[in-house]
Design an enzyme around this catalytic site. Sequence first.
Site, PDB file in Angstrom:
ATOM      1  N   SER A 158       0.941  -3.637 -16.974  1.00  0.00           N
ATOM      2  CA  SER A 158       1.505  -4.768 -17.728  1.00  0.00           C
ATOM      3  C   SER A 158       2.334  -4.366 -18.944  1.00  0.00           C
ATOM      4  CB  SER A 158       0.393  -5.707 -18.180  1.00  0.00           C
ATOM      5  OG  SER A 158       0.047  -6.563 -17.132  1.00  0.00           O
TER       6      SER A 158
ATOM      7  N   TYR B  66       8.569  -5.084  -8.448  1.00  0.00           N
ATOM      8  CA  TYR B  66       7.562  -5.292  -9.503  1.00  0.00           C
ATOM      9  C   TYR B  66       6.454  -4.233  -9.438  1.00  0.00           C
ATOM     10  CZ  TYR B  66       3.639  -7.512 -11.952  1.00  0.00           C
ATOM     11  OH  TYR B  66       2.562  -7.760 -12.782  1.00  0.00           O
TER      12      TYR B  66
ATOM     13  N   LYS C 202       5.903  -5.071 -18.687  1.00  0.00           N
ATOM     14  CA  LYS C 202       6.416  -6.448 -18.832  1.00  0.00           C
ATOM     15  C   LYS C 202       7.271  -6.619 -20.091  1.00  0.00           C
ATOM     16  CE  LYS C 202       2.442  -8.450 -16.378  1.00  0.00           C
ATOM     17  NZ  LYS C 202       1.127  -9.092 -16.537  1.00  0.00           N
TER      18      LYS C 202
ATOM     19  N   VAL D  81      -3.588  -2.782 -17.189  1.00  0.00           N
ATOM     20  CA  VAL D  81      -4.888  -2.548 -16.545  1.00  0.00           C
ATOM     21  C   VAL D  81      -5.192  -1.083 -16.230  1.00  0.00           C
ATOM     22  CG1 VAL D  81      -5.405  -4.782 -15.490  1.00  0.00           C
ATOM     23  CG2 VAL D  81      -3.982  -3.150 -14.275  1.00  0.00           C
TER      24      VAL D  81
ATOM     25  N   TYR E 131      -3.220 -10.370 -23.360  1.00  0.00           N
ATOM     26  CA  TYR E 131      -3.649 -11.461 -22.470  1.00  0.00           C
ATOM     27  C   TYR E 131      -4.400 -12.538 -23.263  1.00  0.00           C
ATOM     28  CZ  TYR E 131      -3.522  -7.171 -19.601  1.00  0.00           C
ATOM     29  OH  TYR E 131      -3.212  -5.968 -19.052  1.00  0.00           O
TER      30      TYR E 131
HETATM   31  N1  LIG Z   1      -2.706  -6.625 -16.464  1.00  0.00           N
HETATM   32  C1  LIG Z   1      -1.946  -5.788 -15.805  1.00  0.00           C
HETATM   33  O1  LIG Z   1      -1.712  -4.652 -16.198  1.00  0.00           O
HETATM   34  C2  LIG Z   1      -1.477  -6.297 -14.492  1.00  0.00           C
HETATM   35  C3  LIG Z   1      -0.403  -5.471 -13.852  1.00  0.00           C
HETATM   36  C4  LIG Z   1      -0.626  -5.301 -12.375  1.00  0.00           C
HETATM   37  N2  LIG Z   1       0.407  -4.504 -11.814  1.00  0.00           N
HETATM   38  C5  LIG Z   1      -0.740  -6.645 -11.690  1.00  0.00           C
HETATM   39  O2  LIG Z   1       0.244  -7.276 -11.454  1.00  0.00           O
HETATM   40  O3  LIG Z   1      -1.803  -7.098 -11.383  1.00  0.00           O
END
Ligand SMILES: NC(=O)CC[C@H](N)C(=O)O
Length: 309
Positions: free
Chosen positions: A65, A193, A68, A263, A245
């Site tokens: 994430s 993605y 992002k 994550v 988050y």
């Molecule tokens: N919270 C994350 O790092 C989520 C990223 C992960 N690639 C997903 O889309 O689930």
Amino acid sequence: MPCHSNEELKRLVSEAKKYTKHGEVADYIPALKKANRDDLSVAIYHSDGNCYSAGDIDQKITLQSISKVLTLALALIDCGEECVFDKVGYEPTGDPFNSIIKLETSRSAKPLNPMINAGALAVTHLIKGNSVIERLERIIAFIRDLAGHETITYSEEIAKSEFDTAFLNRSLCYYMKQDGIINENVEELLELYTKQCAIEMDCLDLSRIGLVFAMDGLDPVREKQIIPVEVARLCKTFMVTCGMYNASGEFAVRVGIPAKSGVSGGIMGSIRNRYGIGIFGPALDERGNSIGGIKLLEMMSKKYELSIF
Ligand SMILES: NC(=O)CC[C@H](N)C(=O)O
């Protein structure tokens, strides 16, 4: 007082490491299960070019994430603010990062912000290029430039592992396709993605990117403006309001640093005009943030007076 020794950081890391046993490594992306729960490392990059670190800093992590924020910056550069916020909103959700609920219960399936999975997928949809390969190459080139590191690339294994199991992310895409938020082939968007999320680097690279955001888009080492000031400001605002988050509120109170987690256990932090921070600690708390990493940032924030509040 600024941090100016590896020894000092080492002491903080060994203190924060005590918390890793209360966390779990992410397992919904099968390849992430291989991480070692007790790892914890940190790098802090100063605006004068000095860098201090502790832990196994050669260890590579995938951005997940954290990517992002970087694709948000690139999409803003590619298409401008109006076009990006036509697809995603500005508001925190209070729901887990992969939640689908608001896509159904809101009037349109426009994701509430670019830091949740739905919002990030809508942002990646906007990255320009004639093919998935070309768009991926543009994302990677942008990230190499941010980190000042020419060999950064993505992990085929982790990208494939996520692509093969990303049923929830596919569902988010179809909800958005139904409402015209995205209009491309879902499998292609998912391929882009998952590869973007699997881009790999070490803590040092991560701290250097954090520093570029801290310096309002300027890489002070090469004296190069990589991101327009306004784009960097916008990205950092989302790091504060949505970067951790549905734990962003508590993190703002306890730590008070614009930050983005992933994550894989990575956290990137930006302290305005001063430092970039890169952390890797794969043991996660129940909301998907690095448990040792948050503890470490909490200690660093107190010791070095880093809170923006
Ligand atoms: N919270 C994350 O790092 C989520 C990223 C992960 N690639 C997903 O889309 O689930």
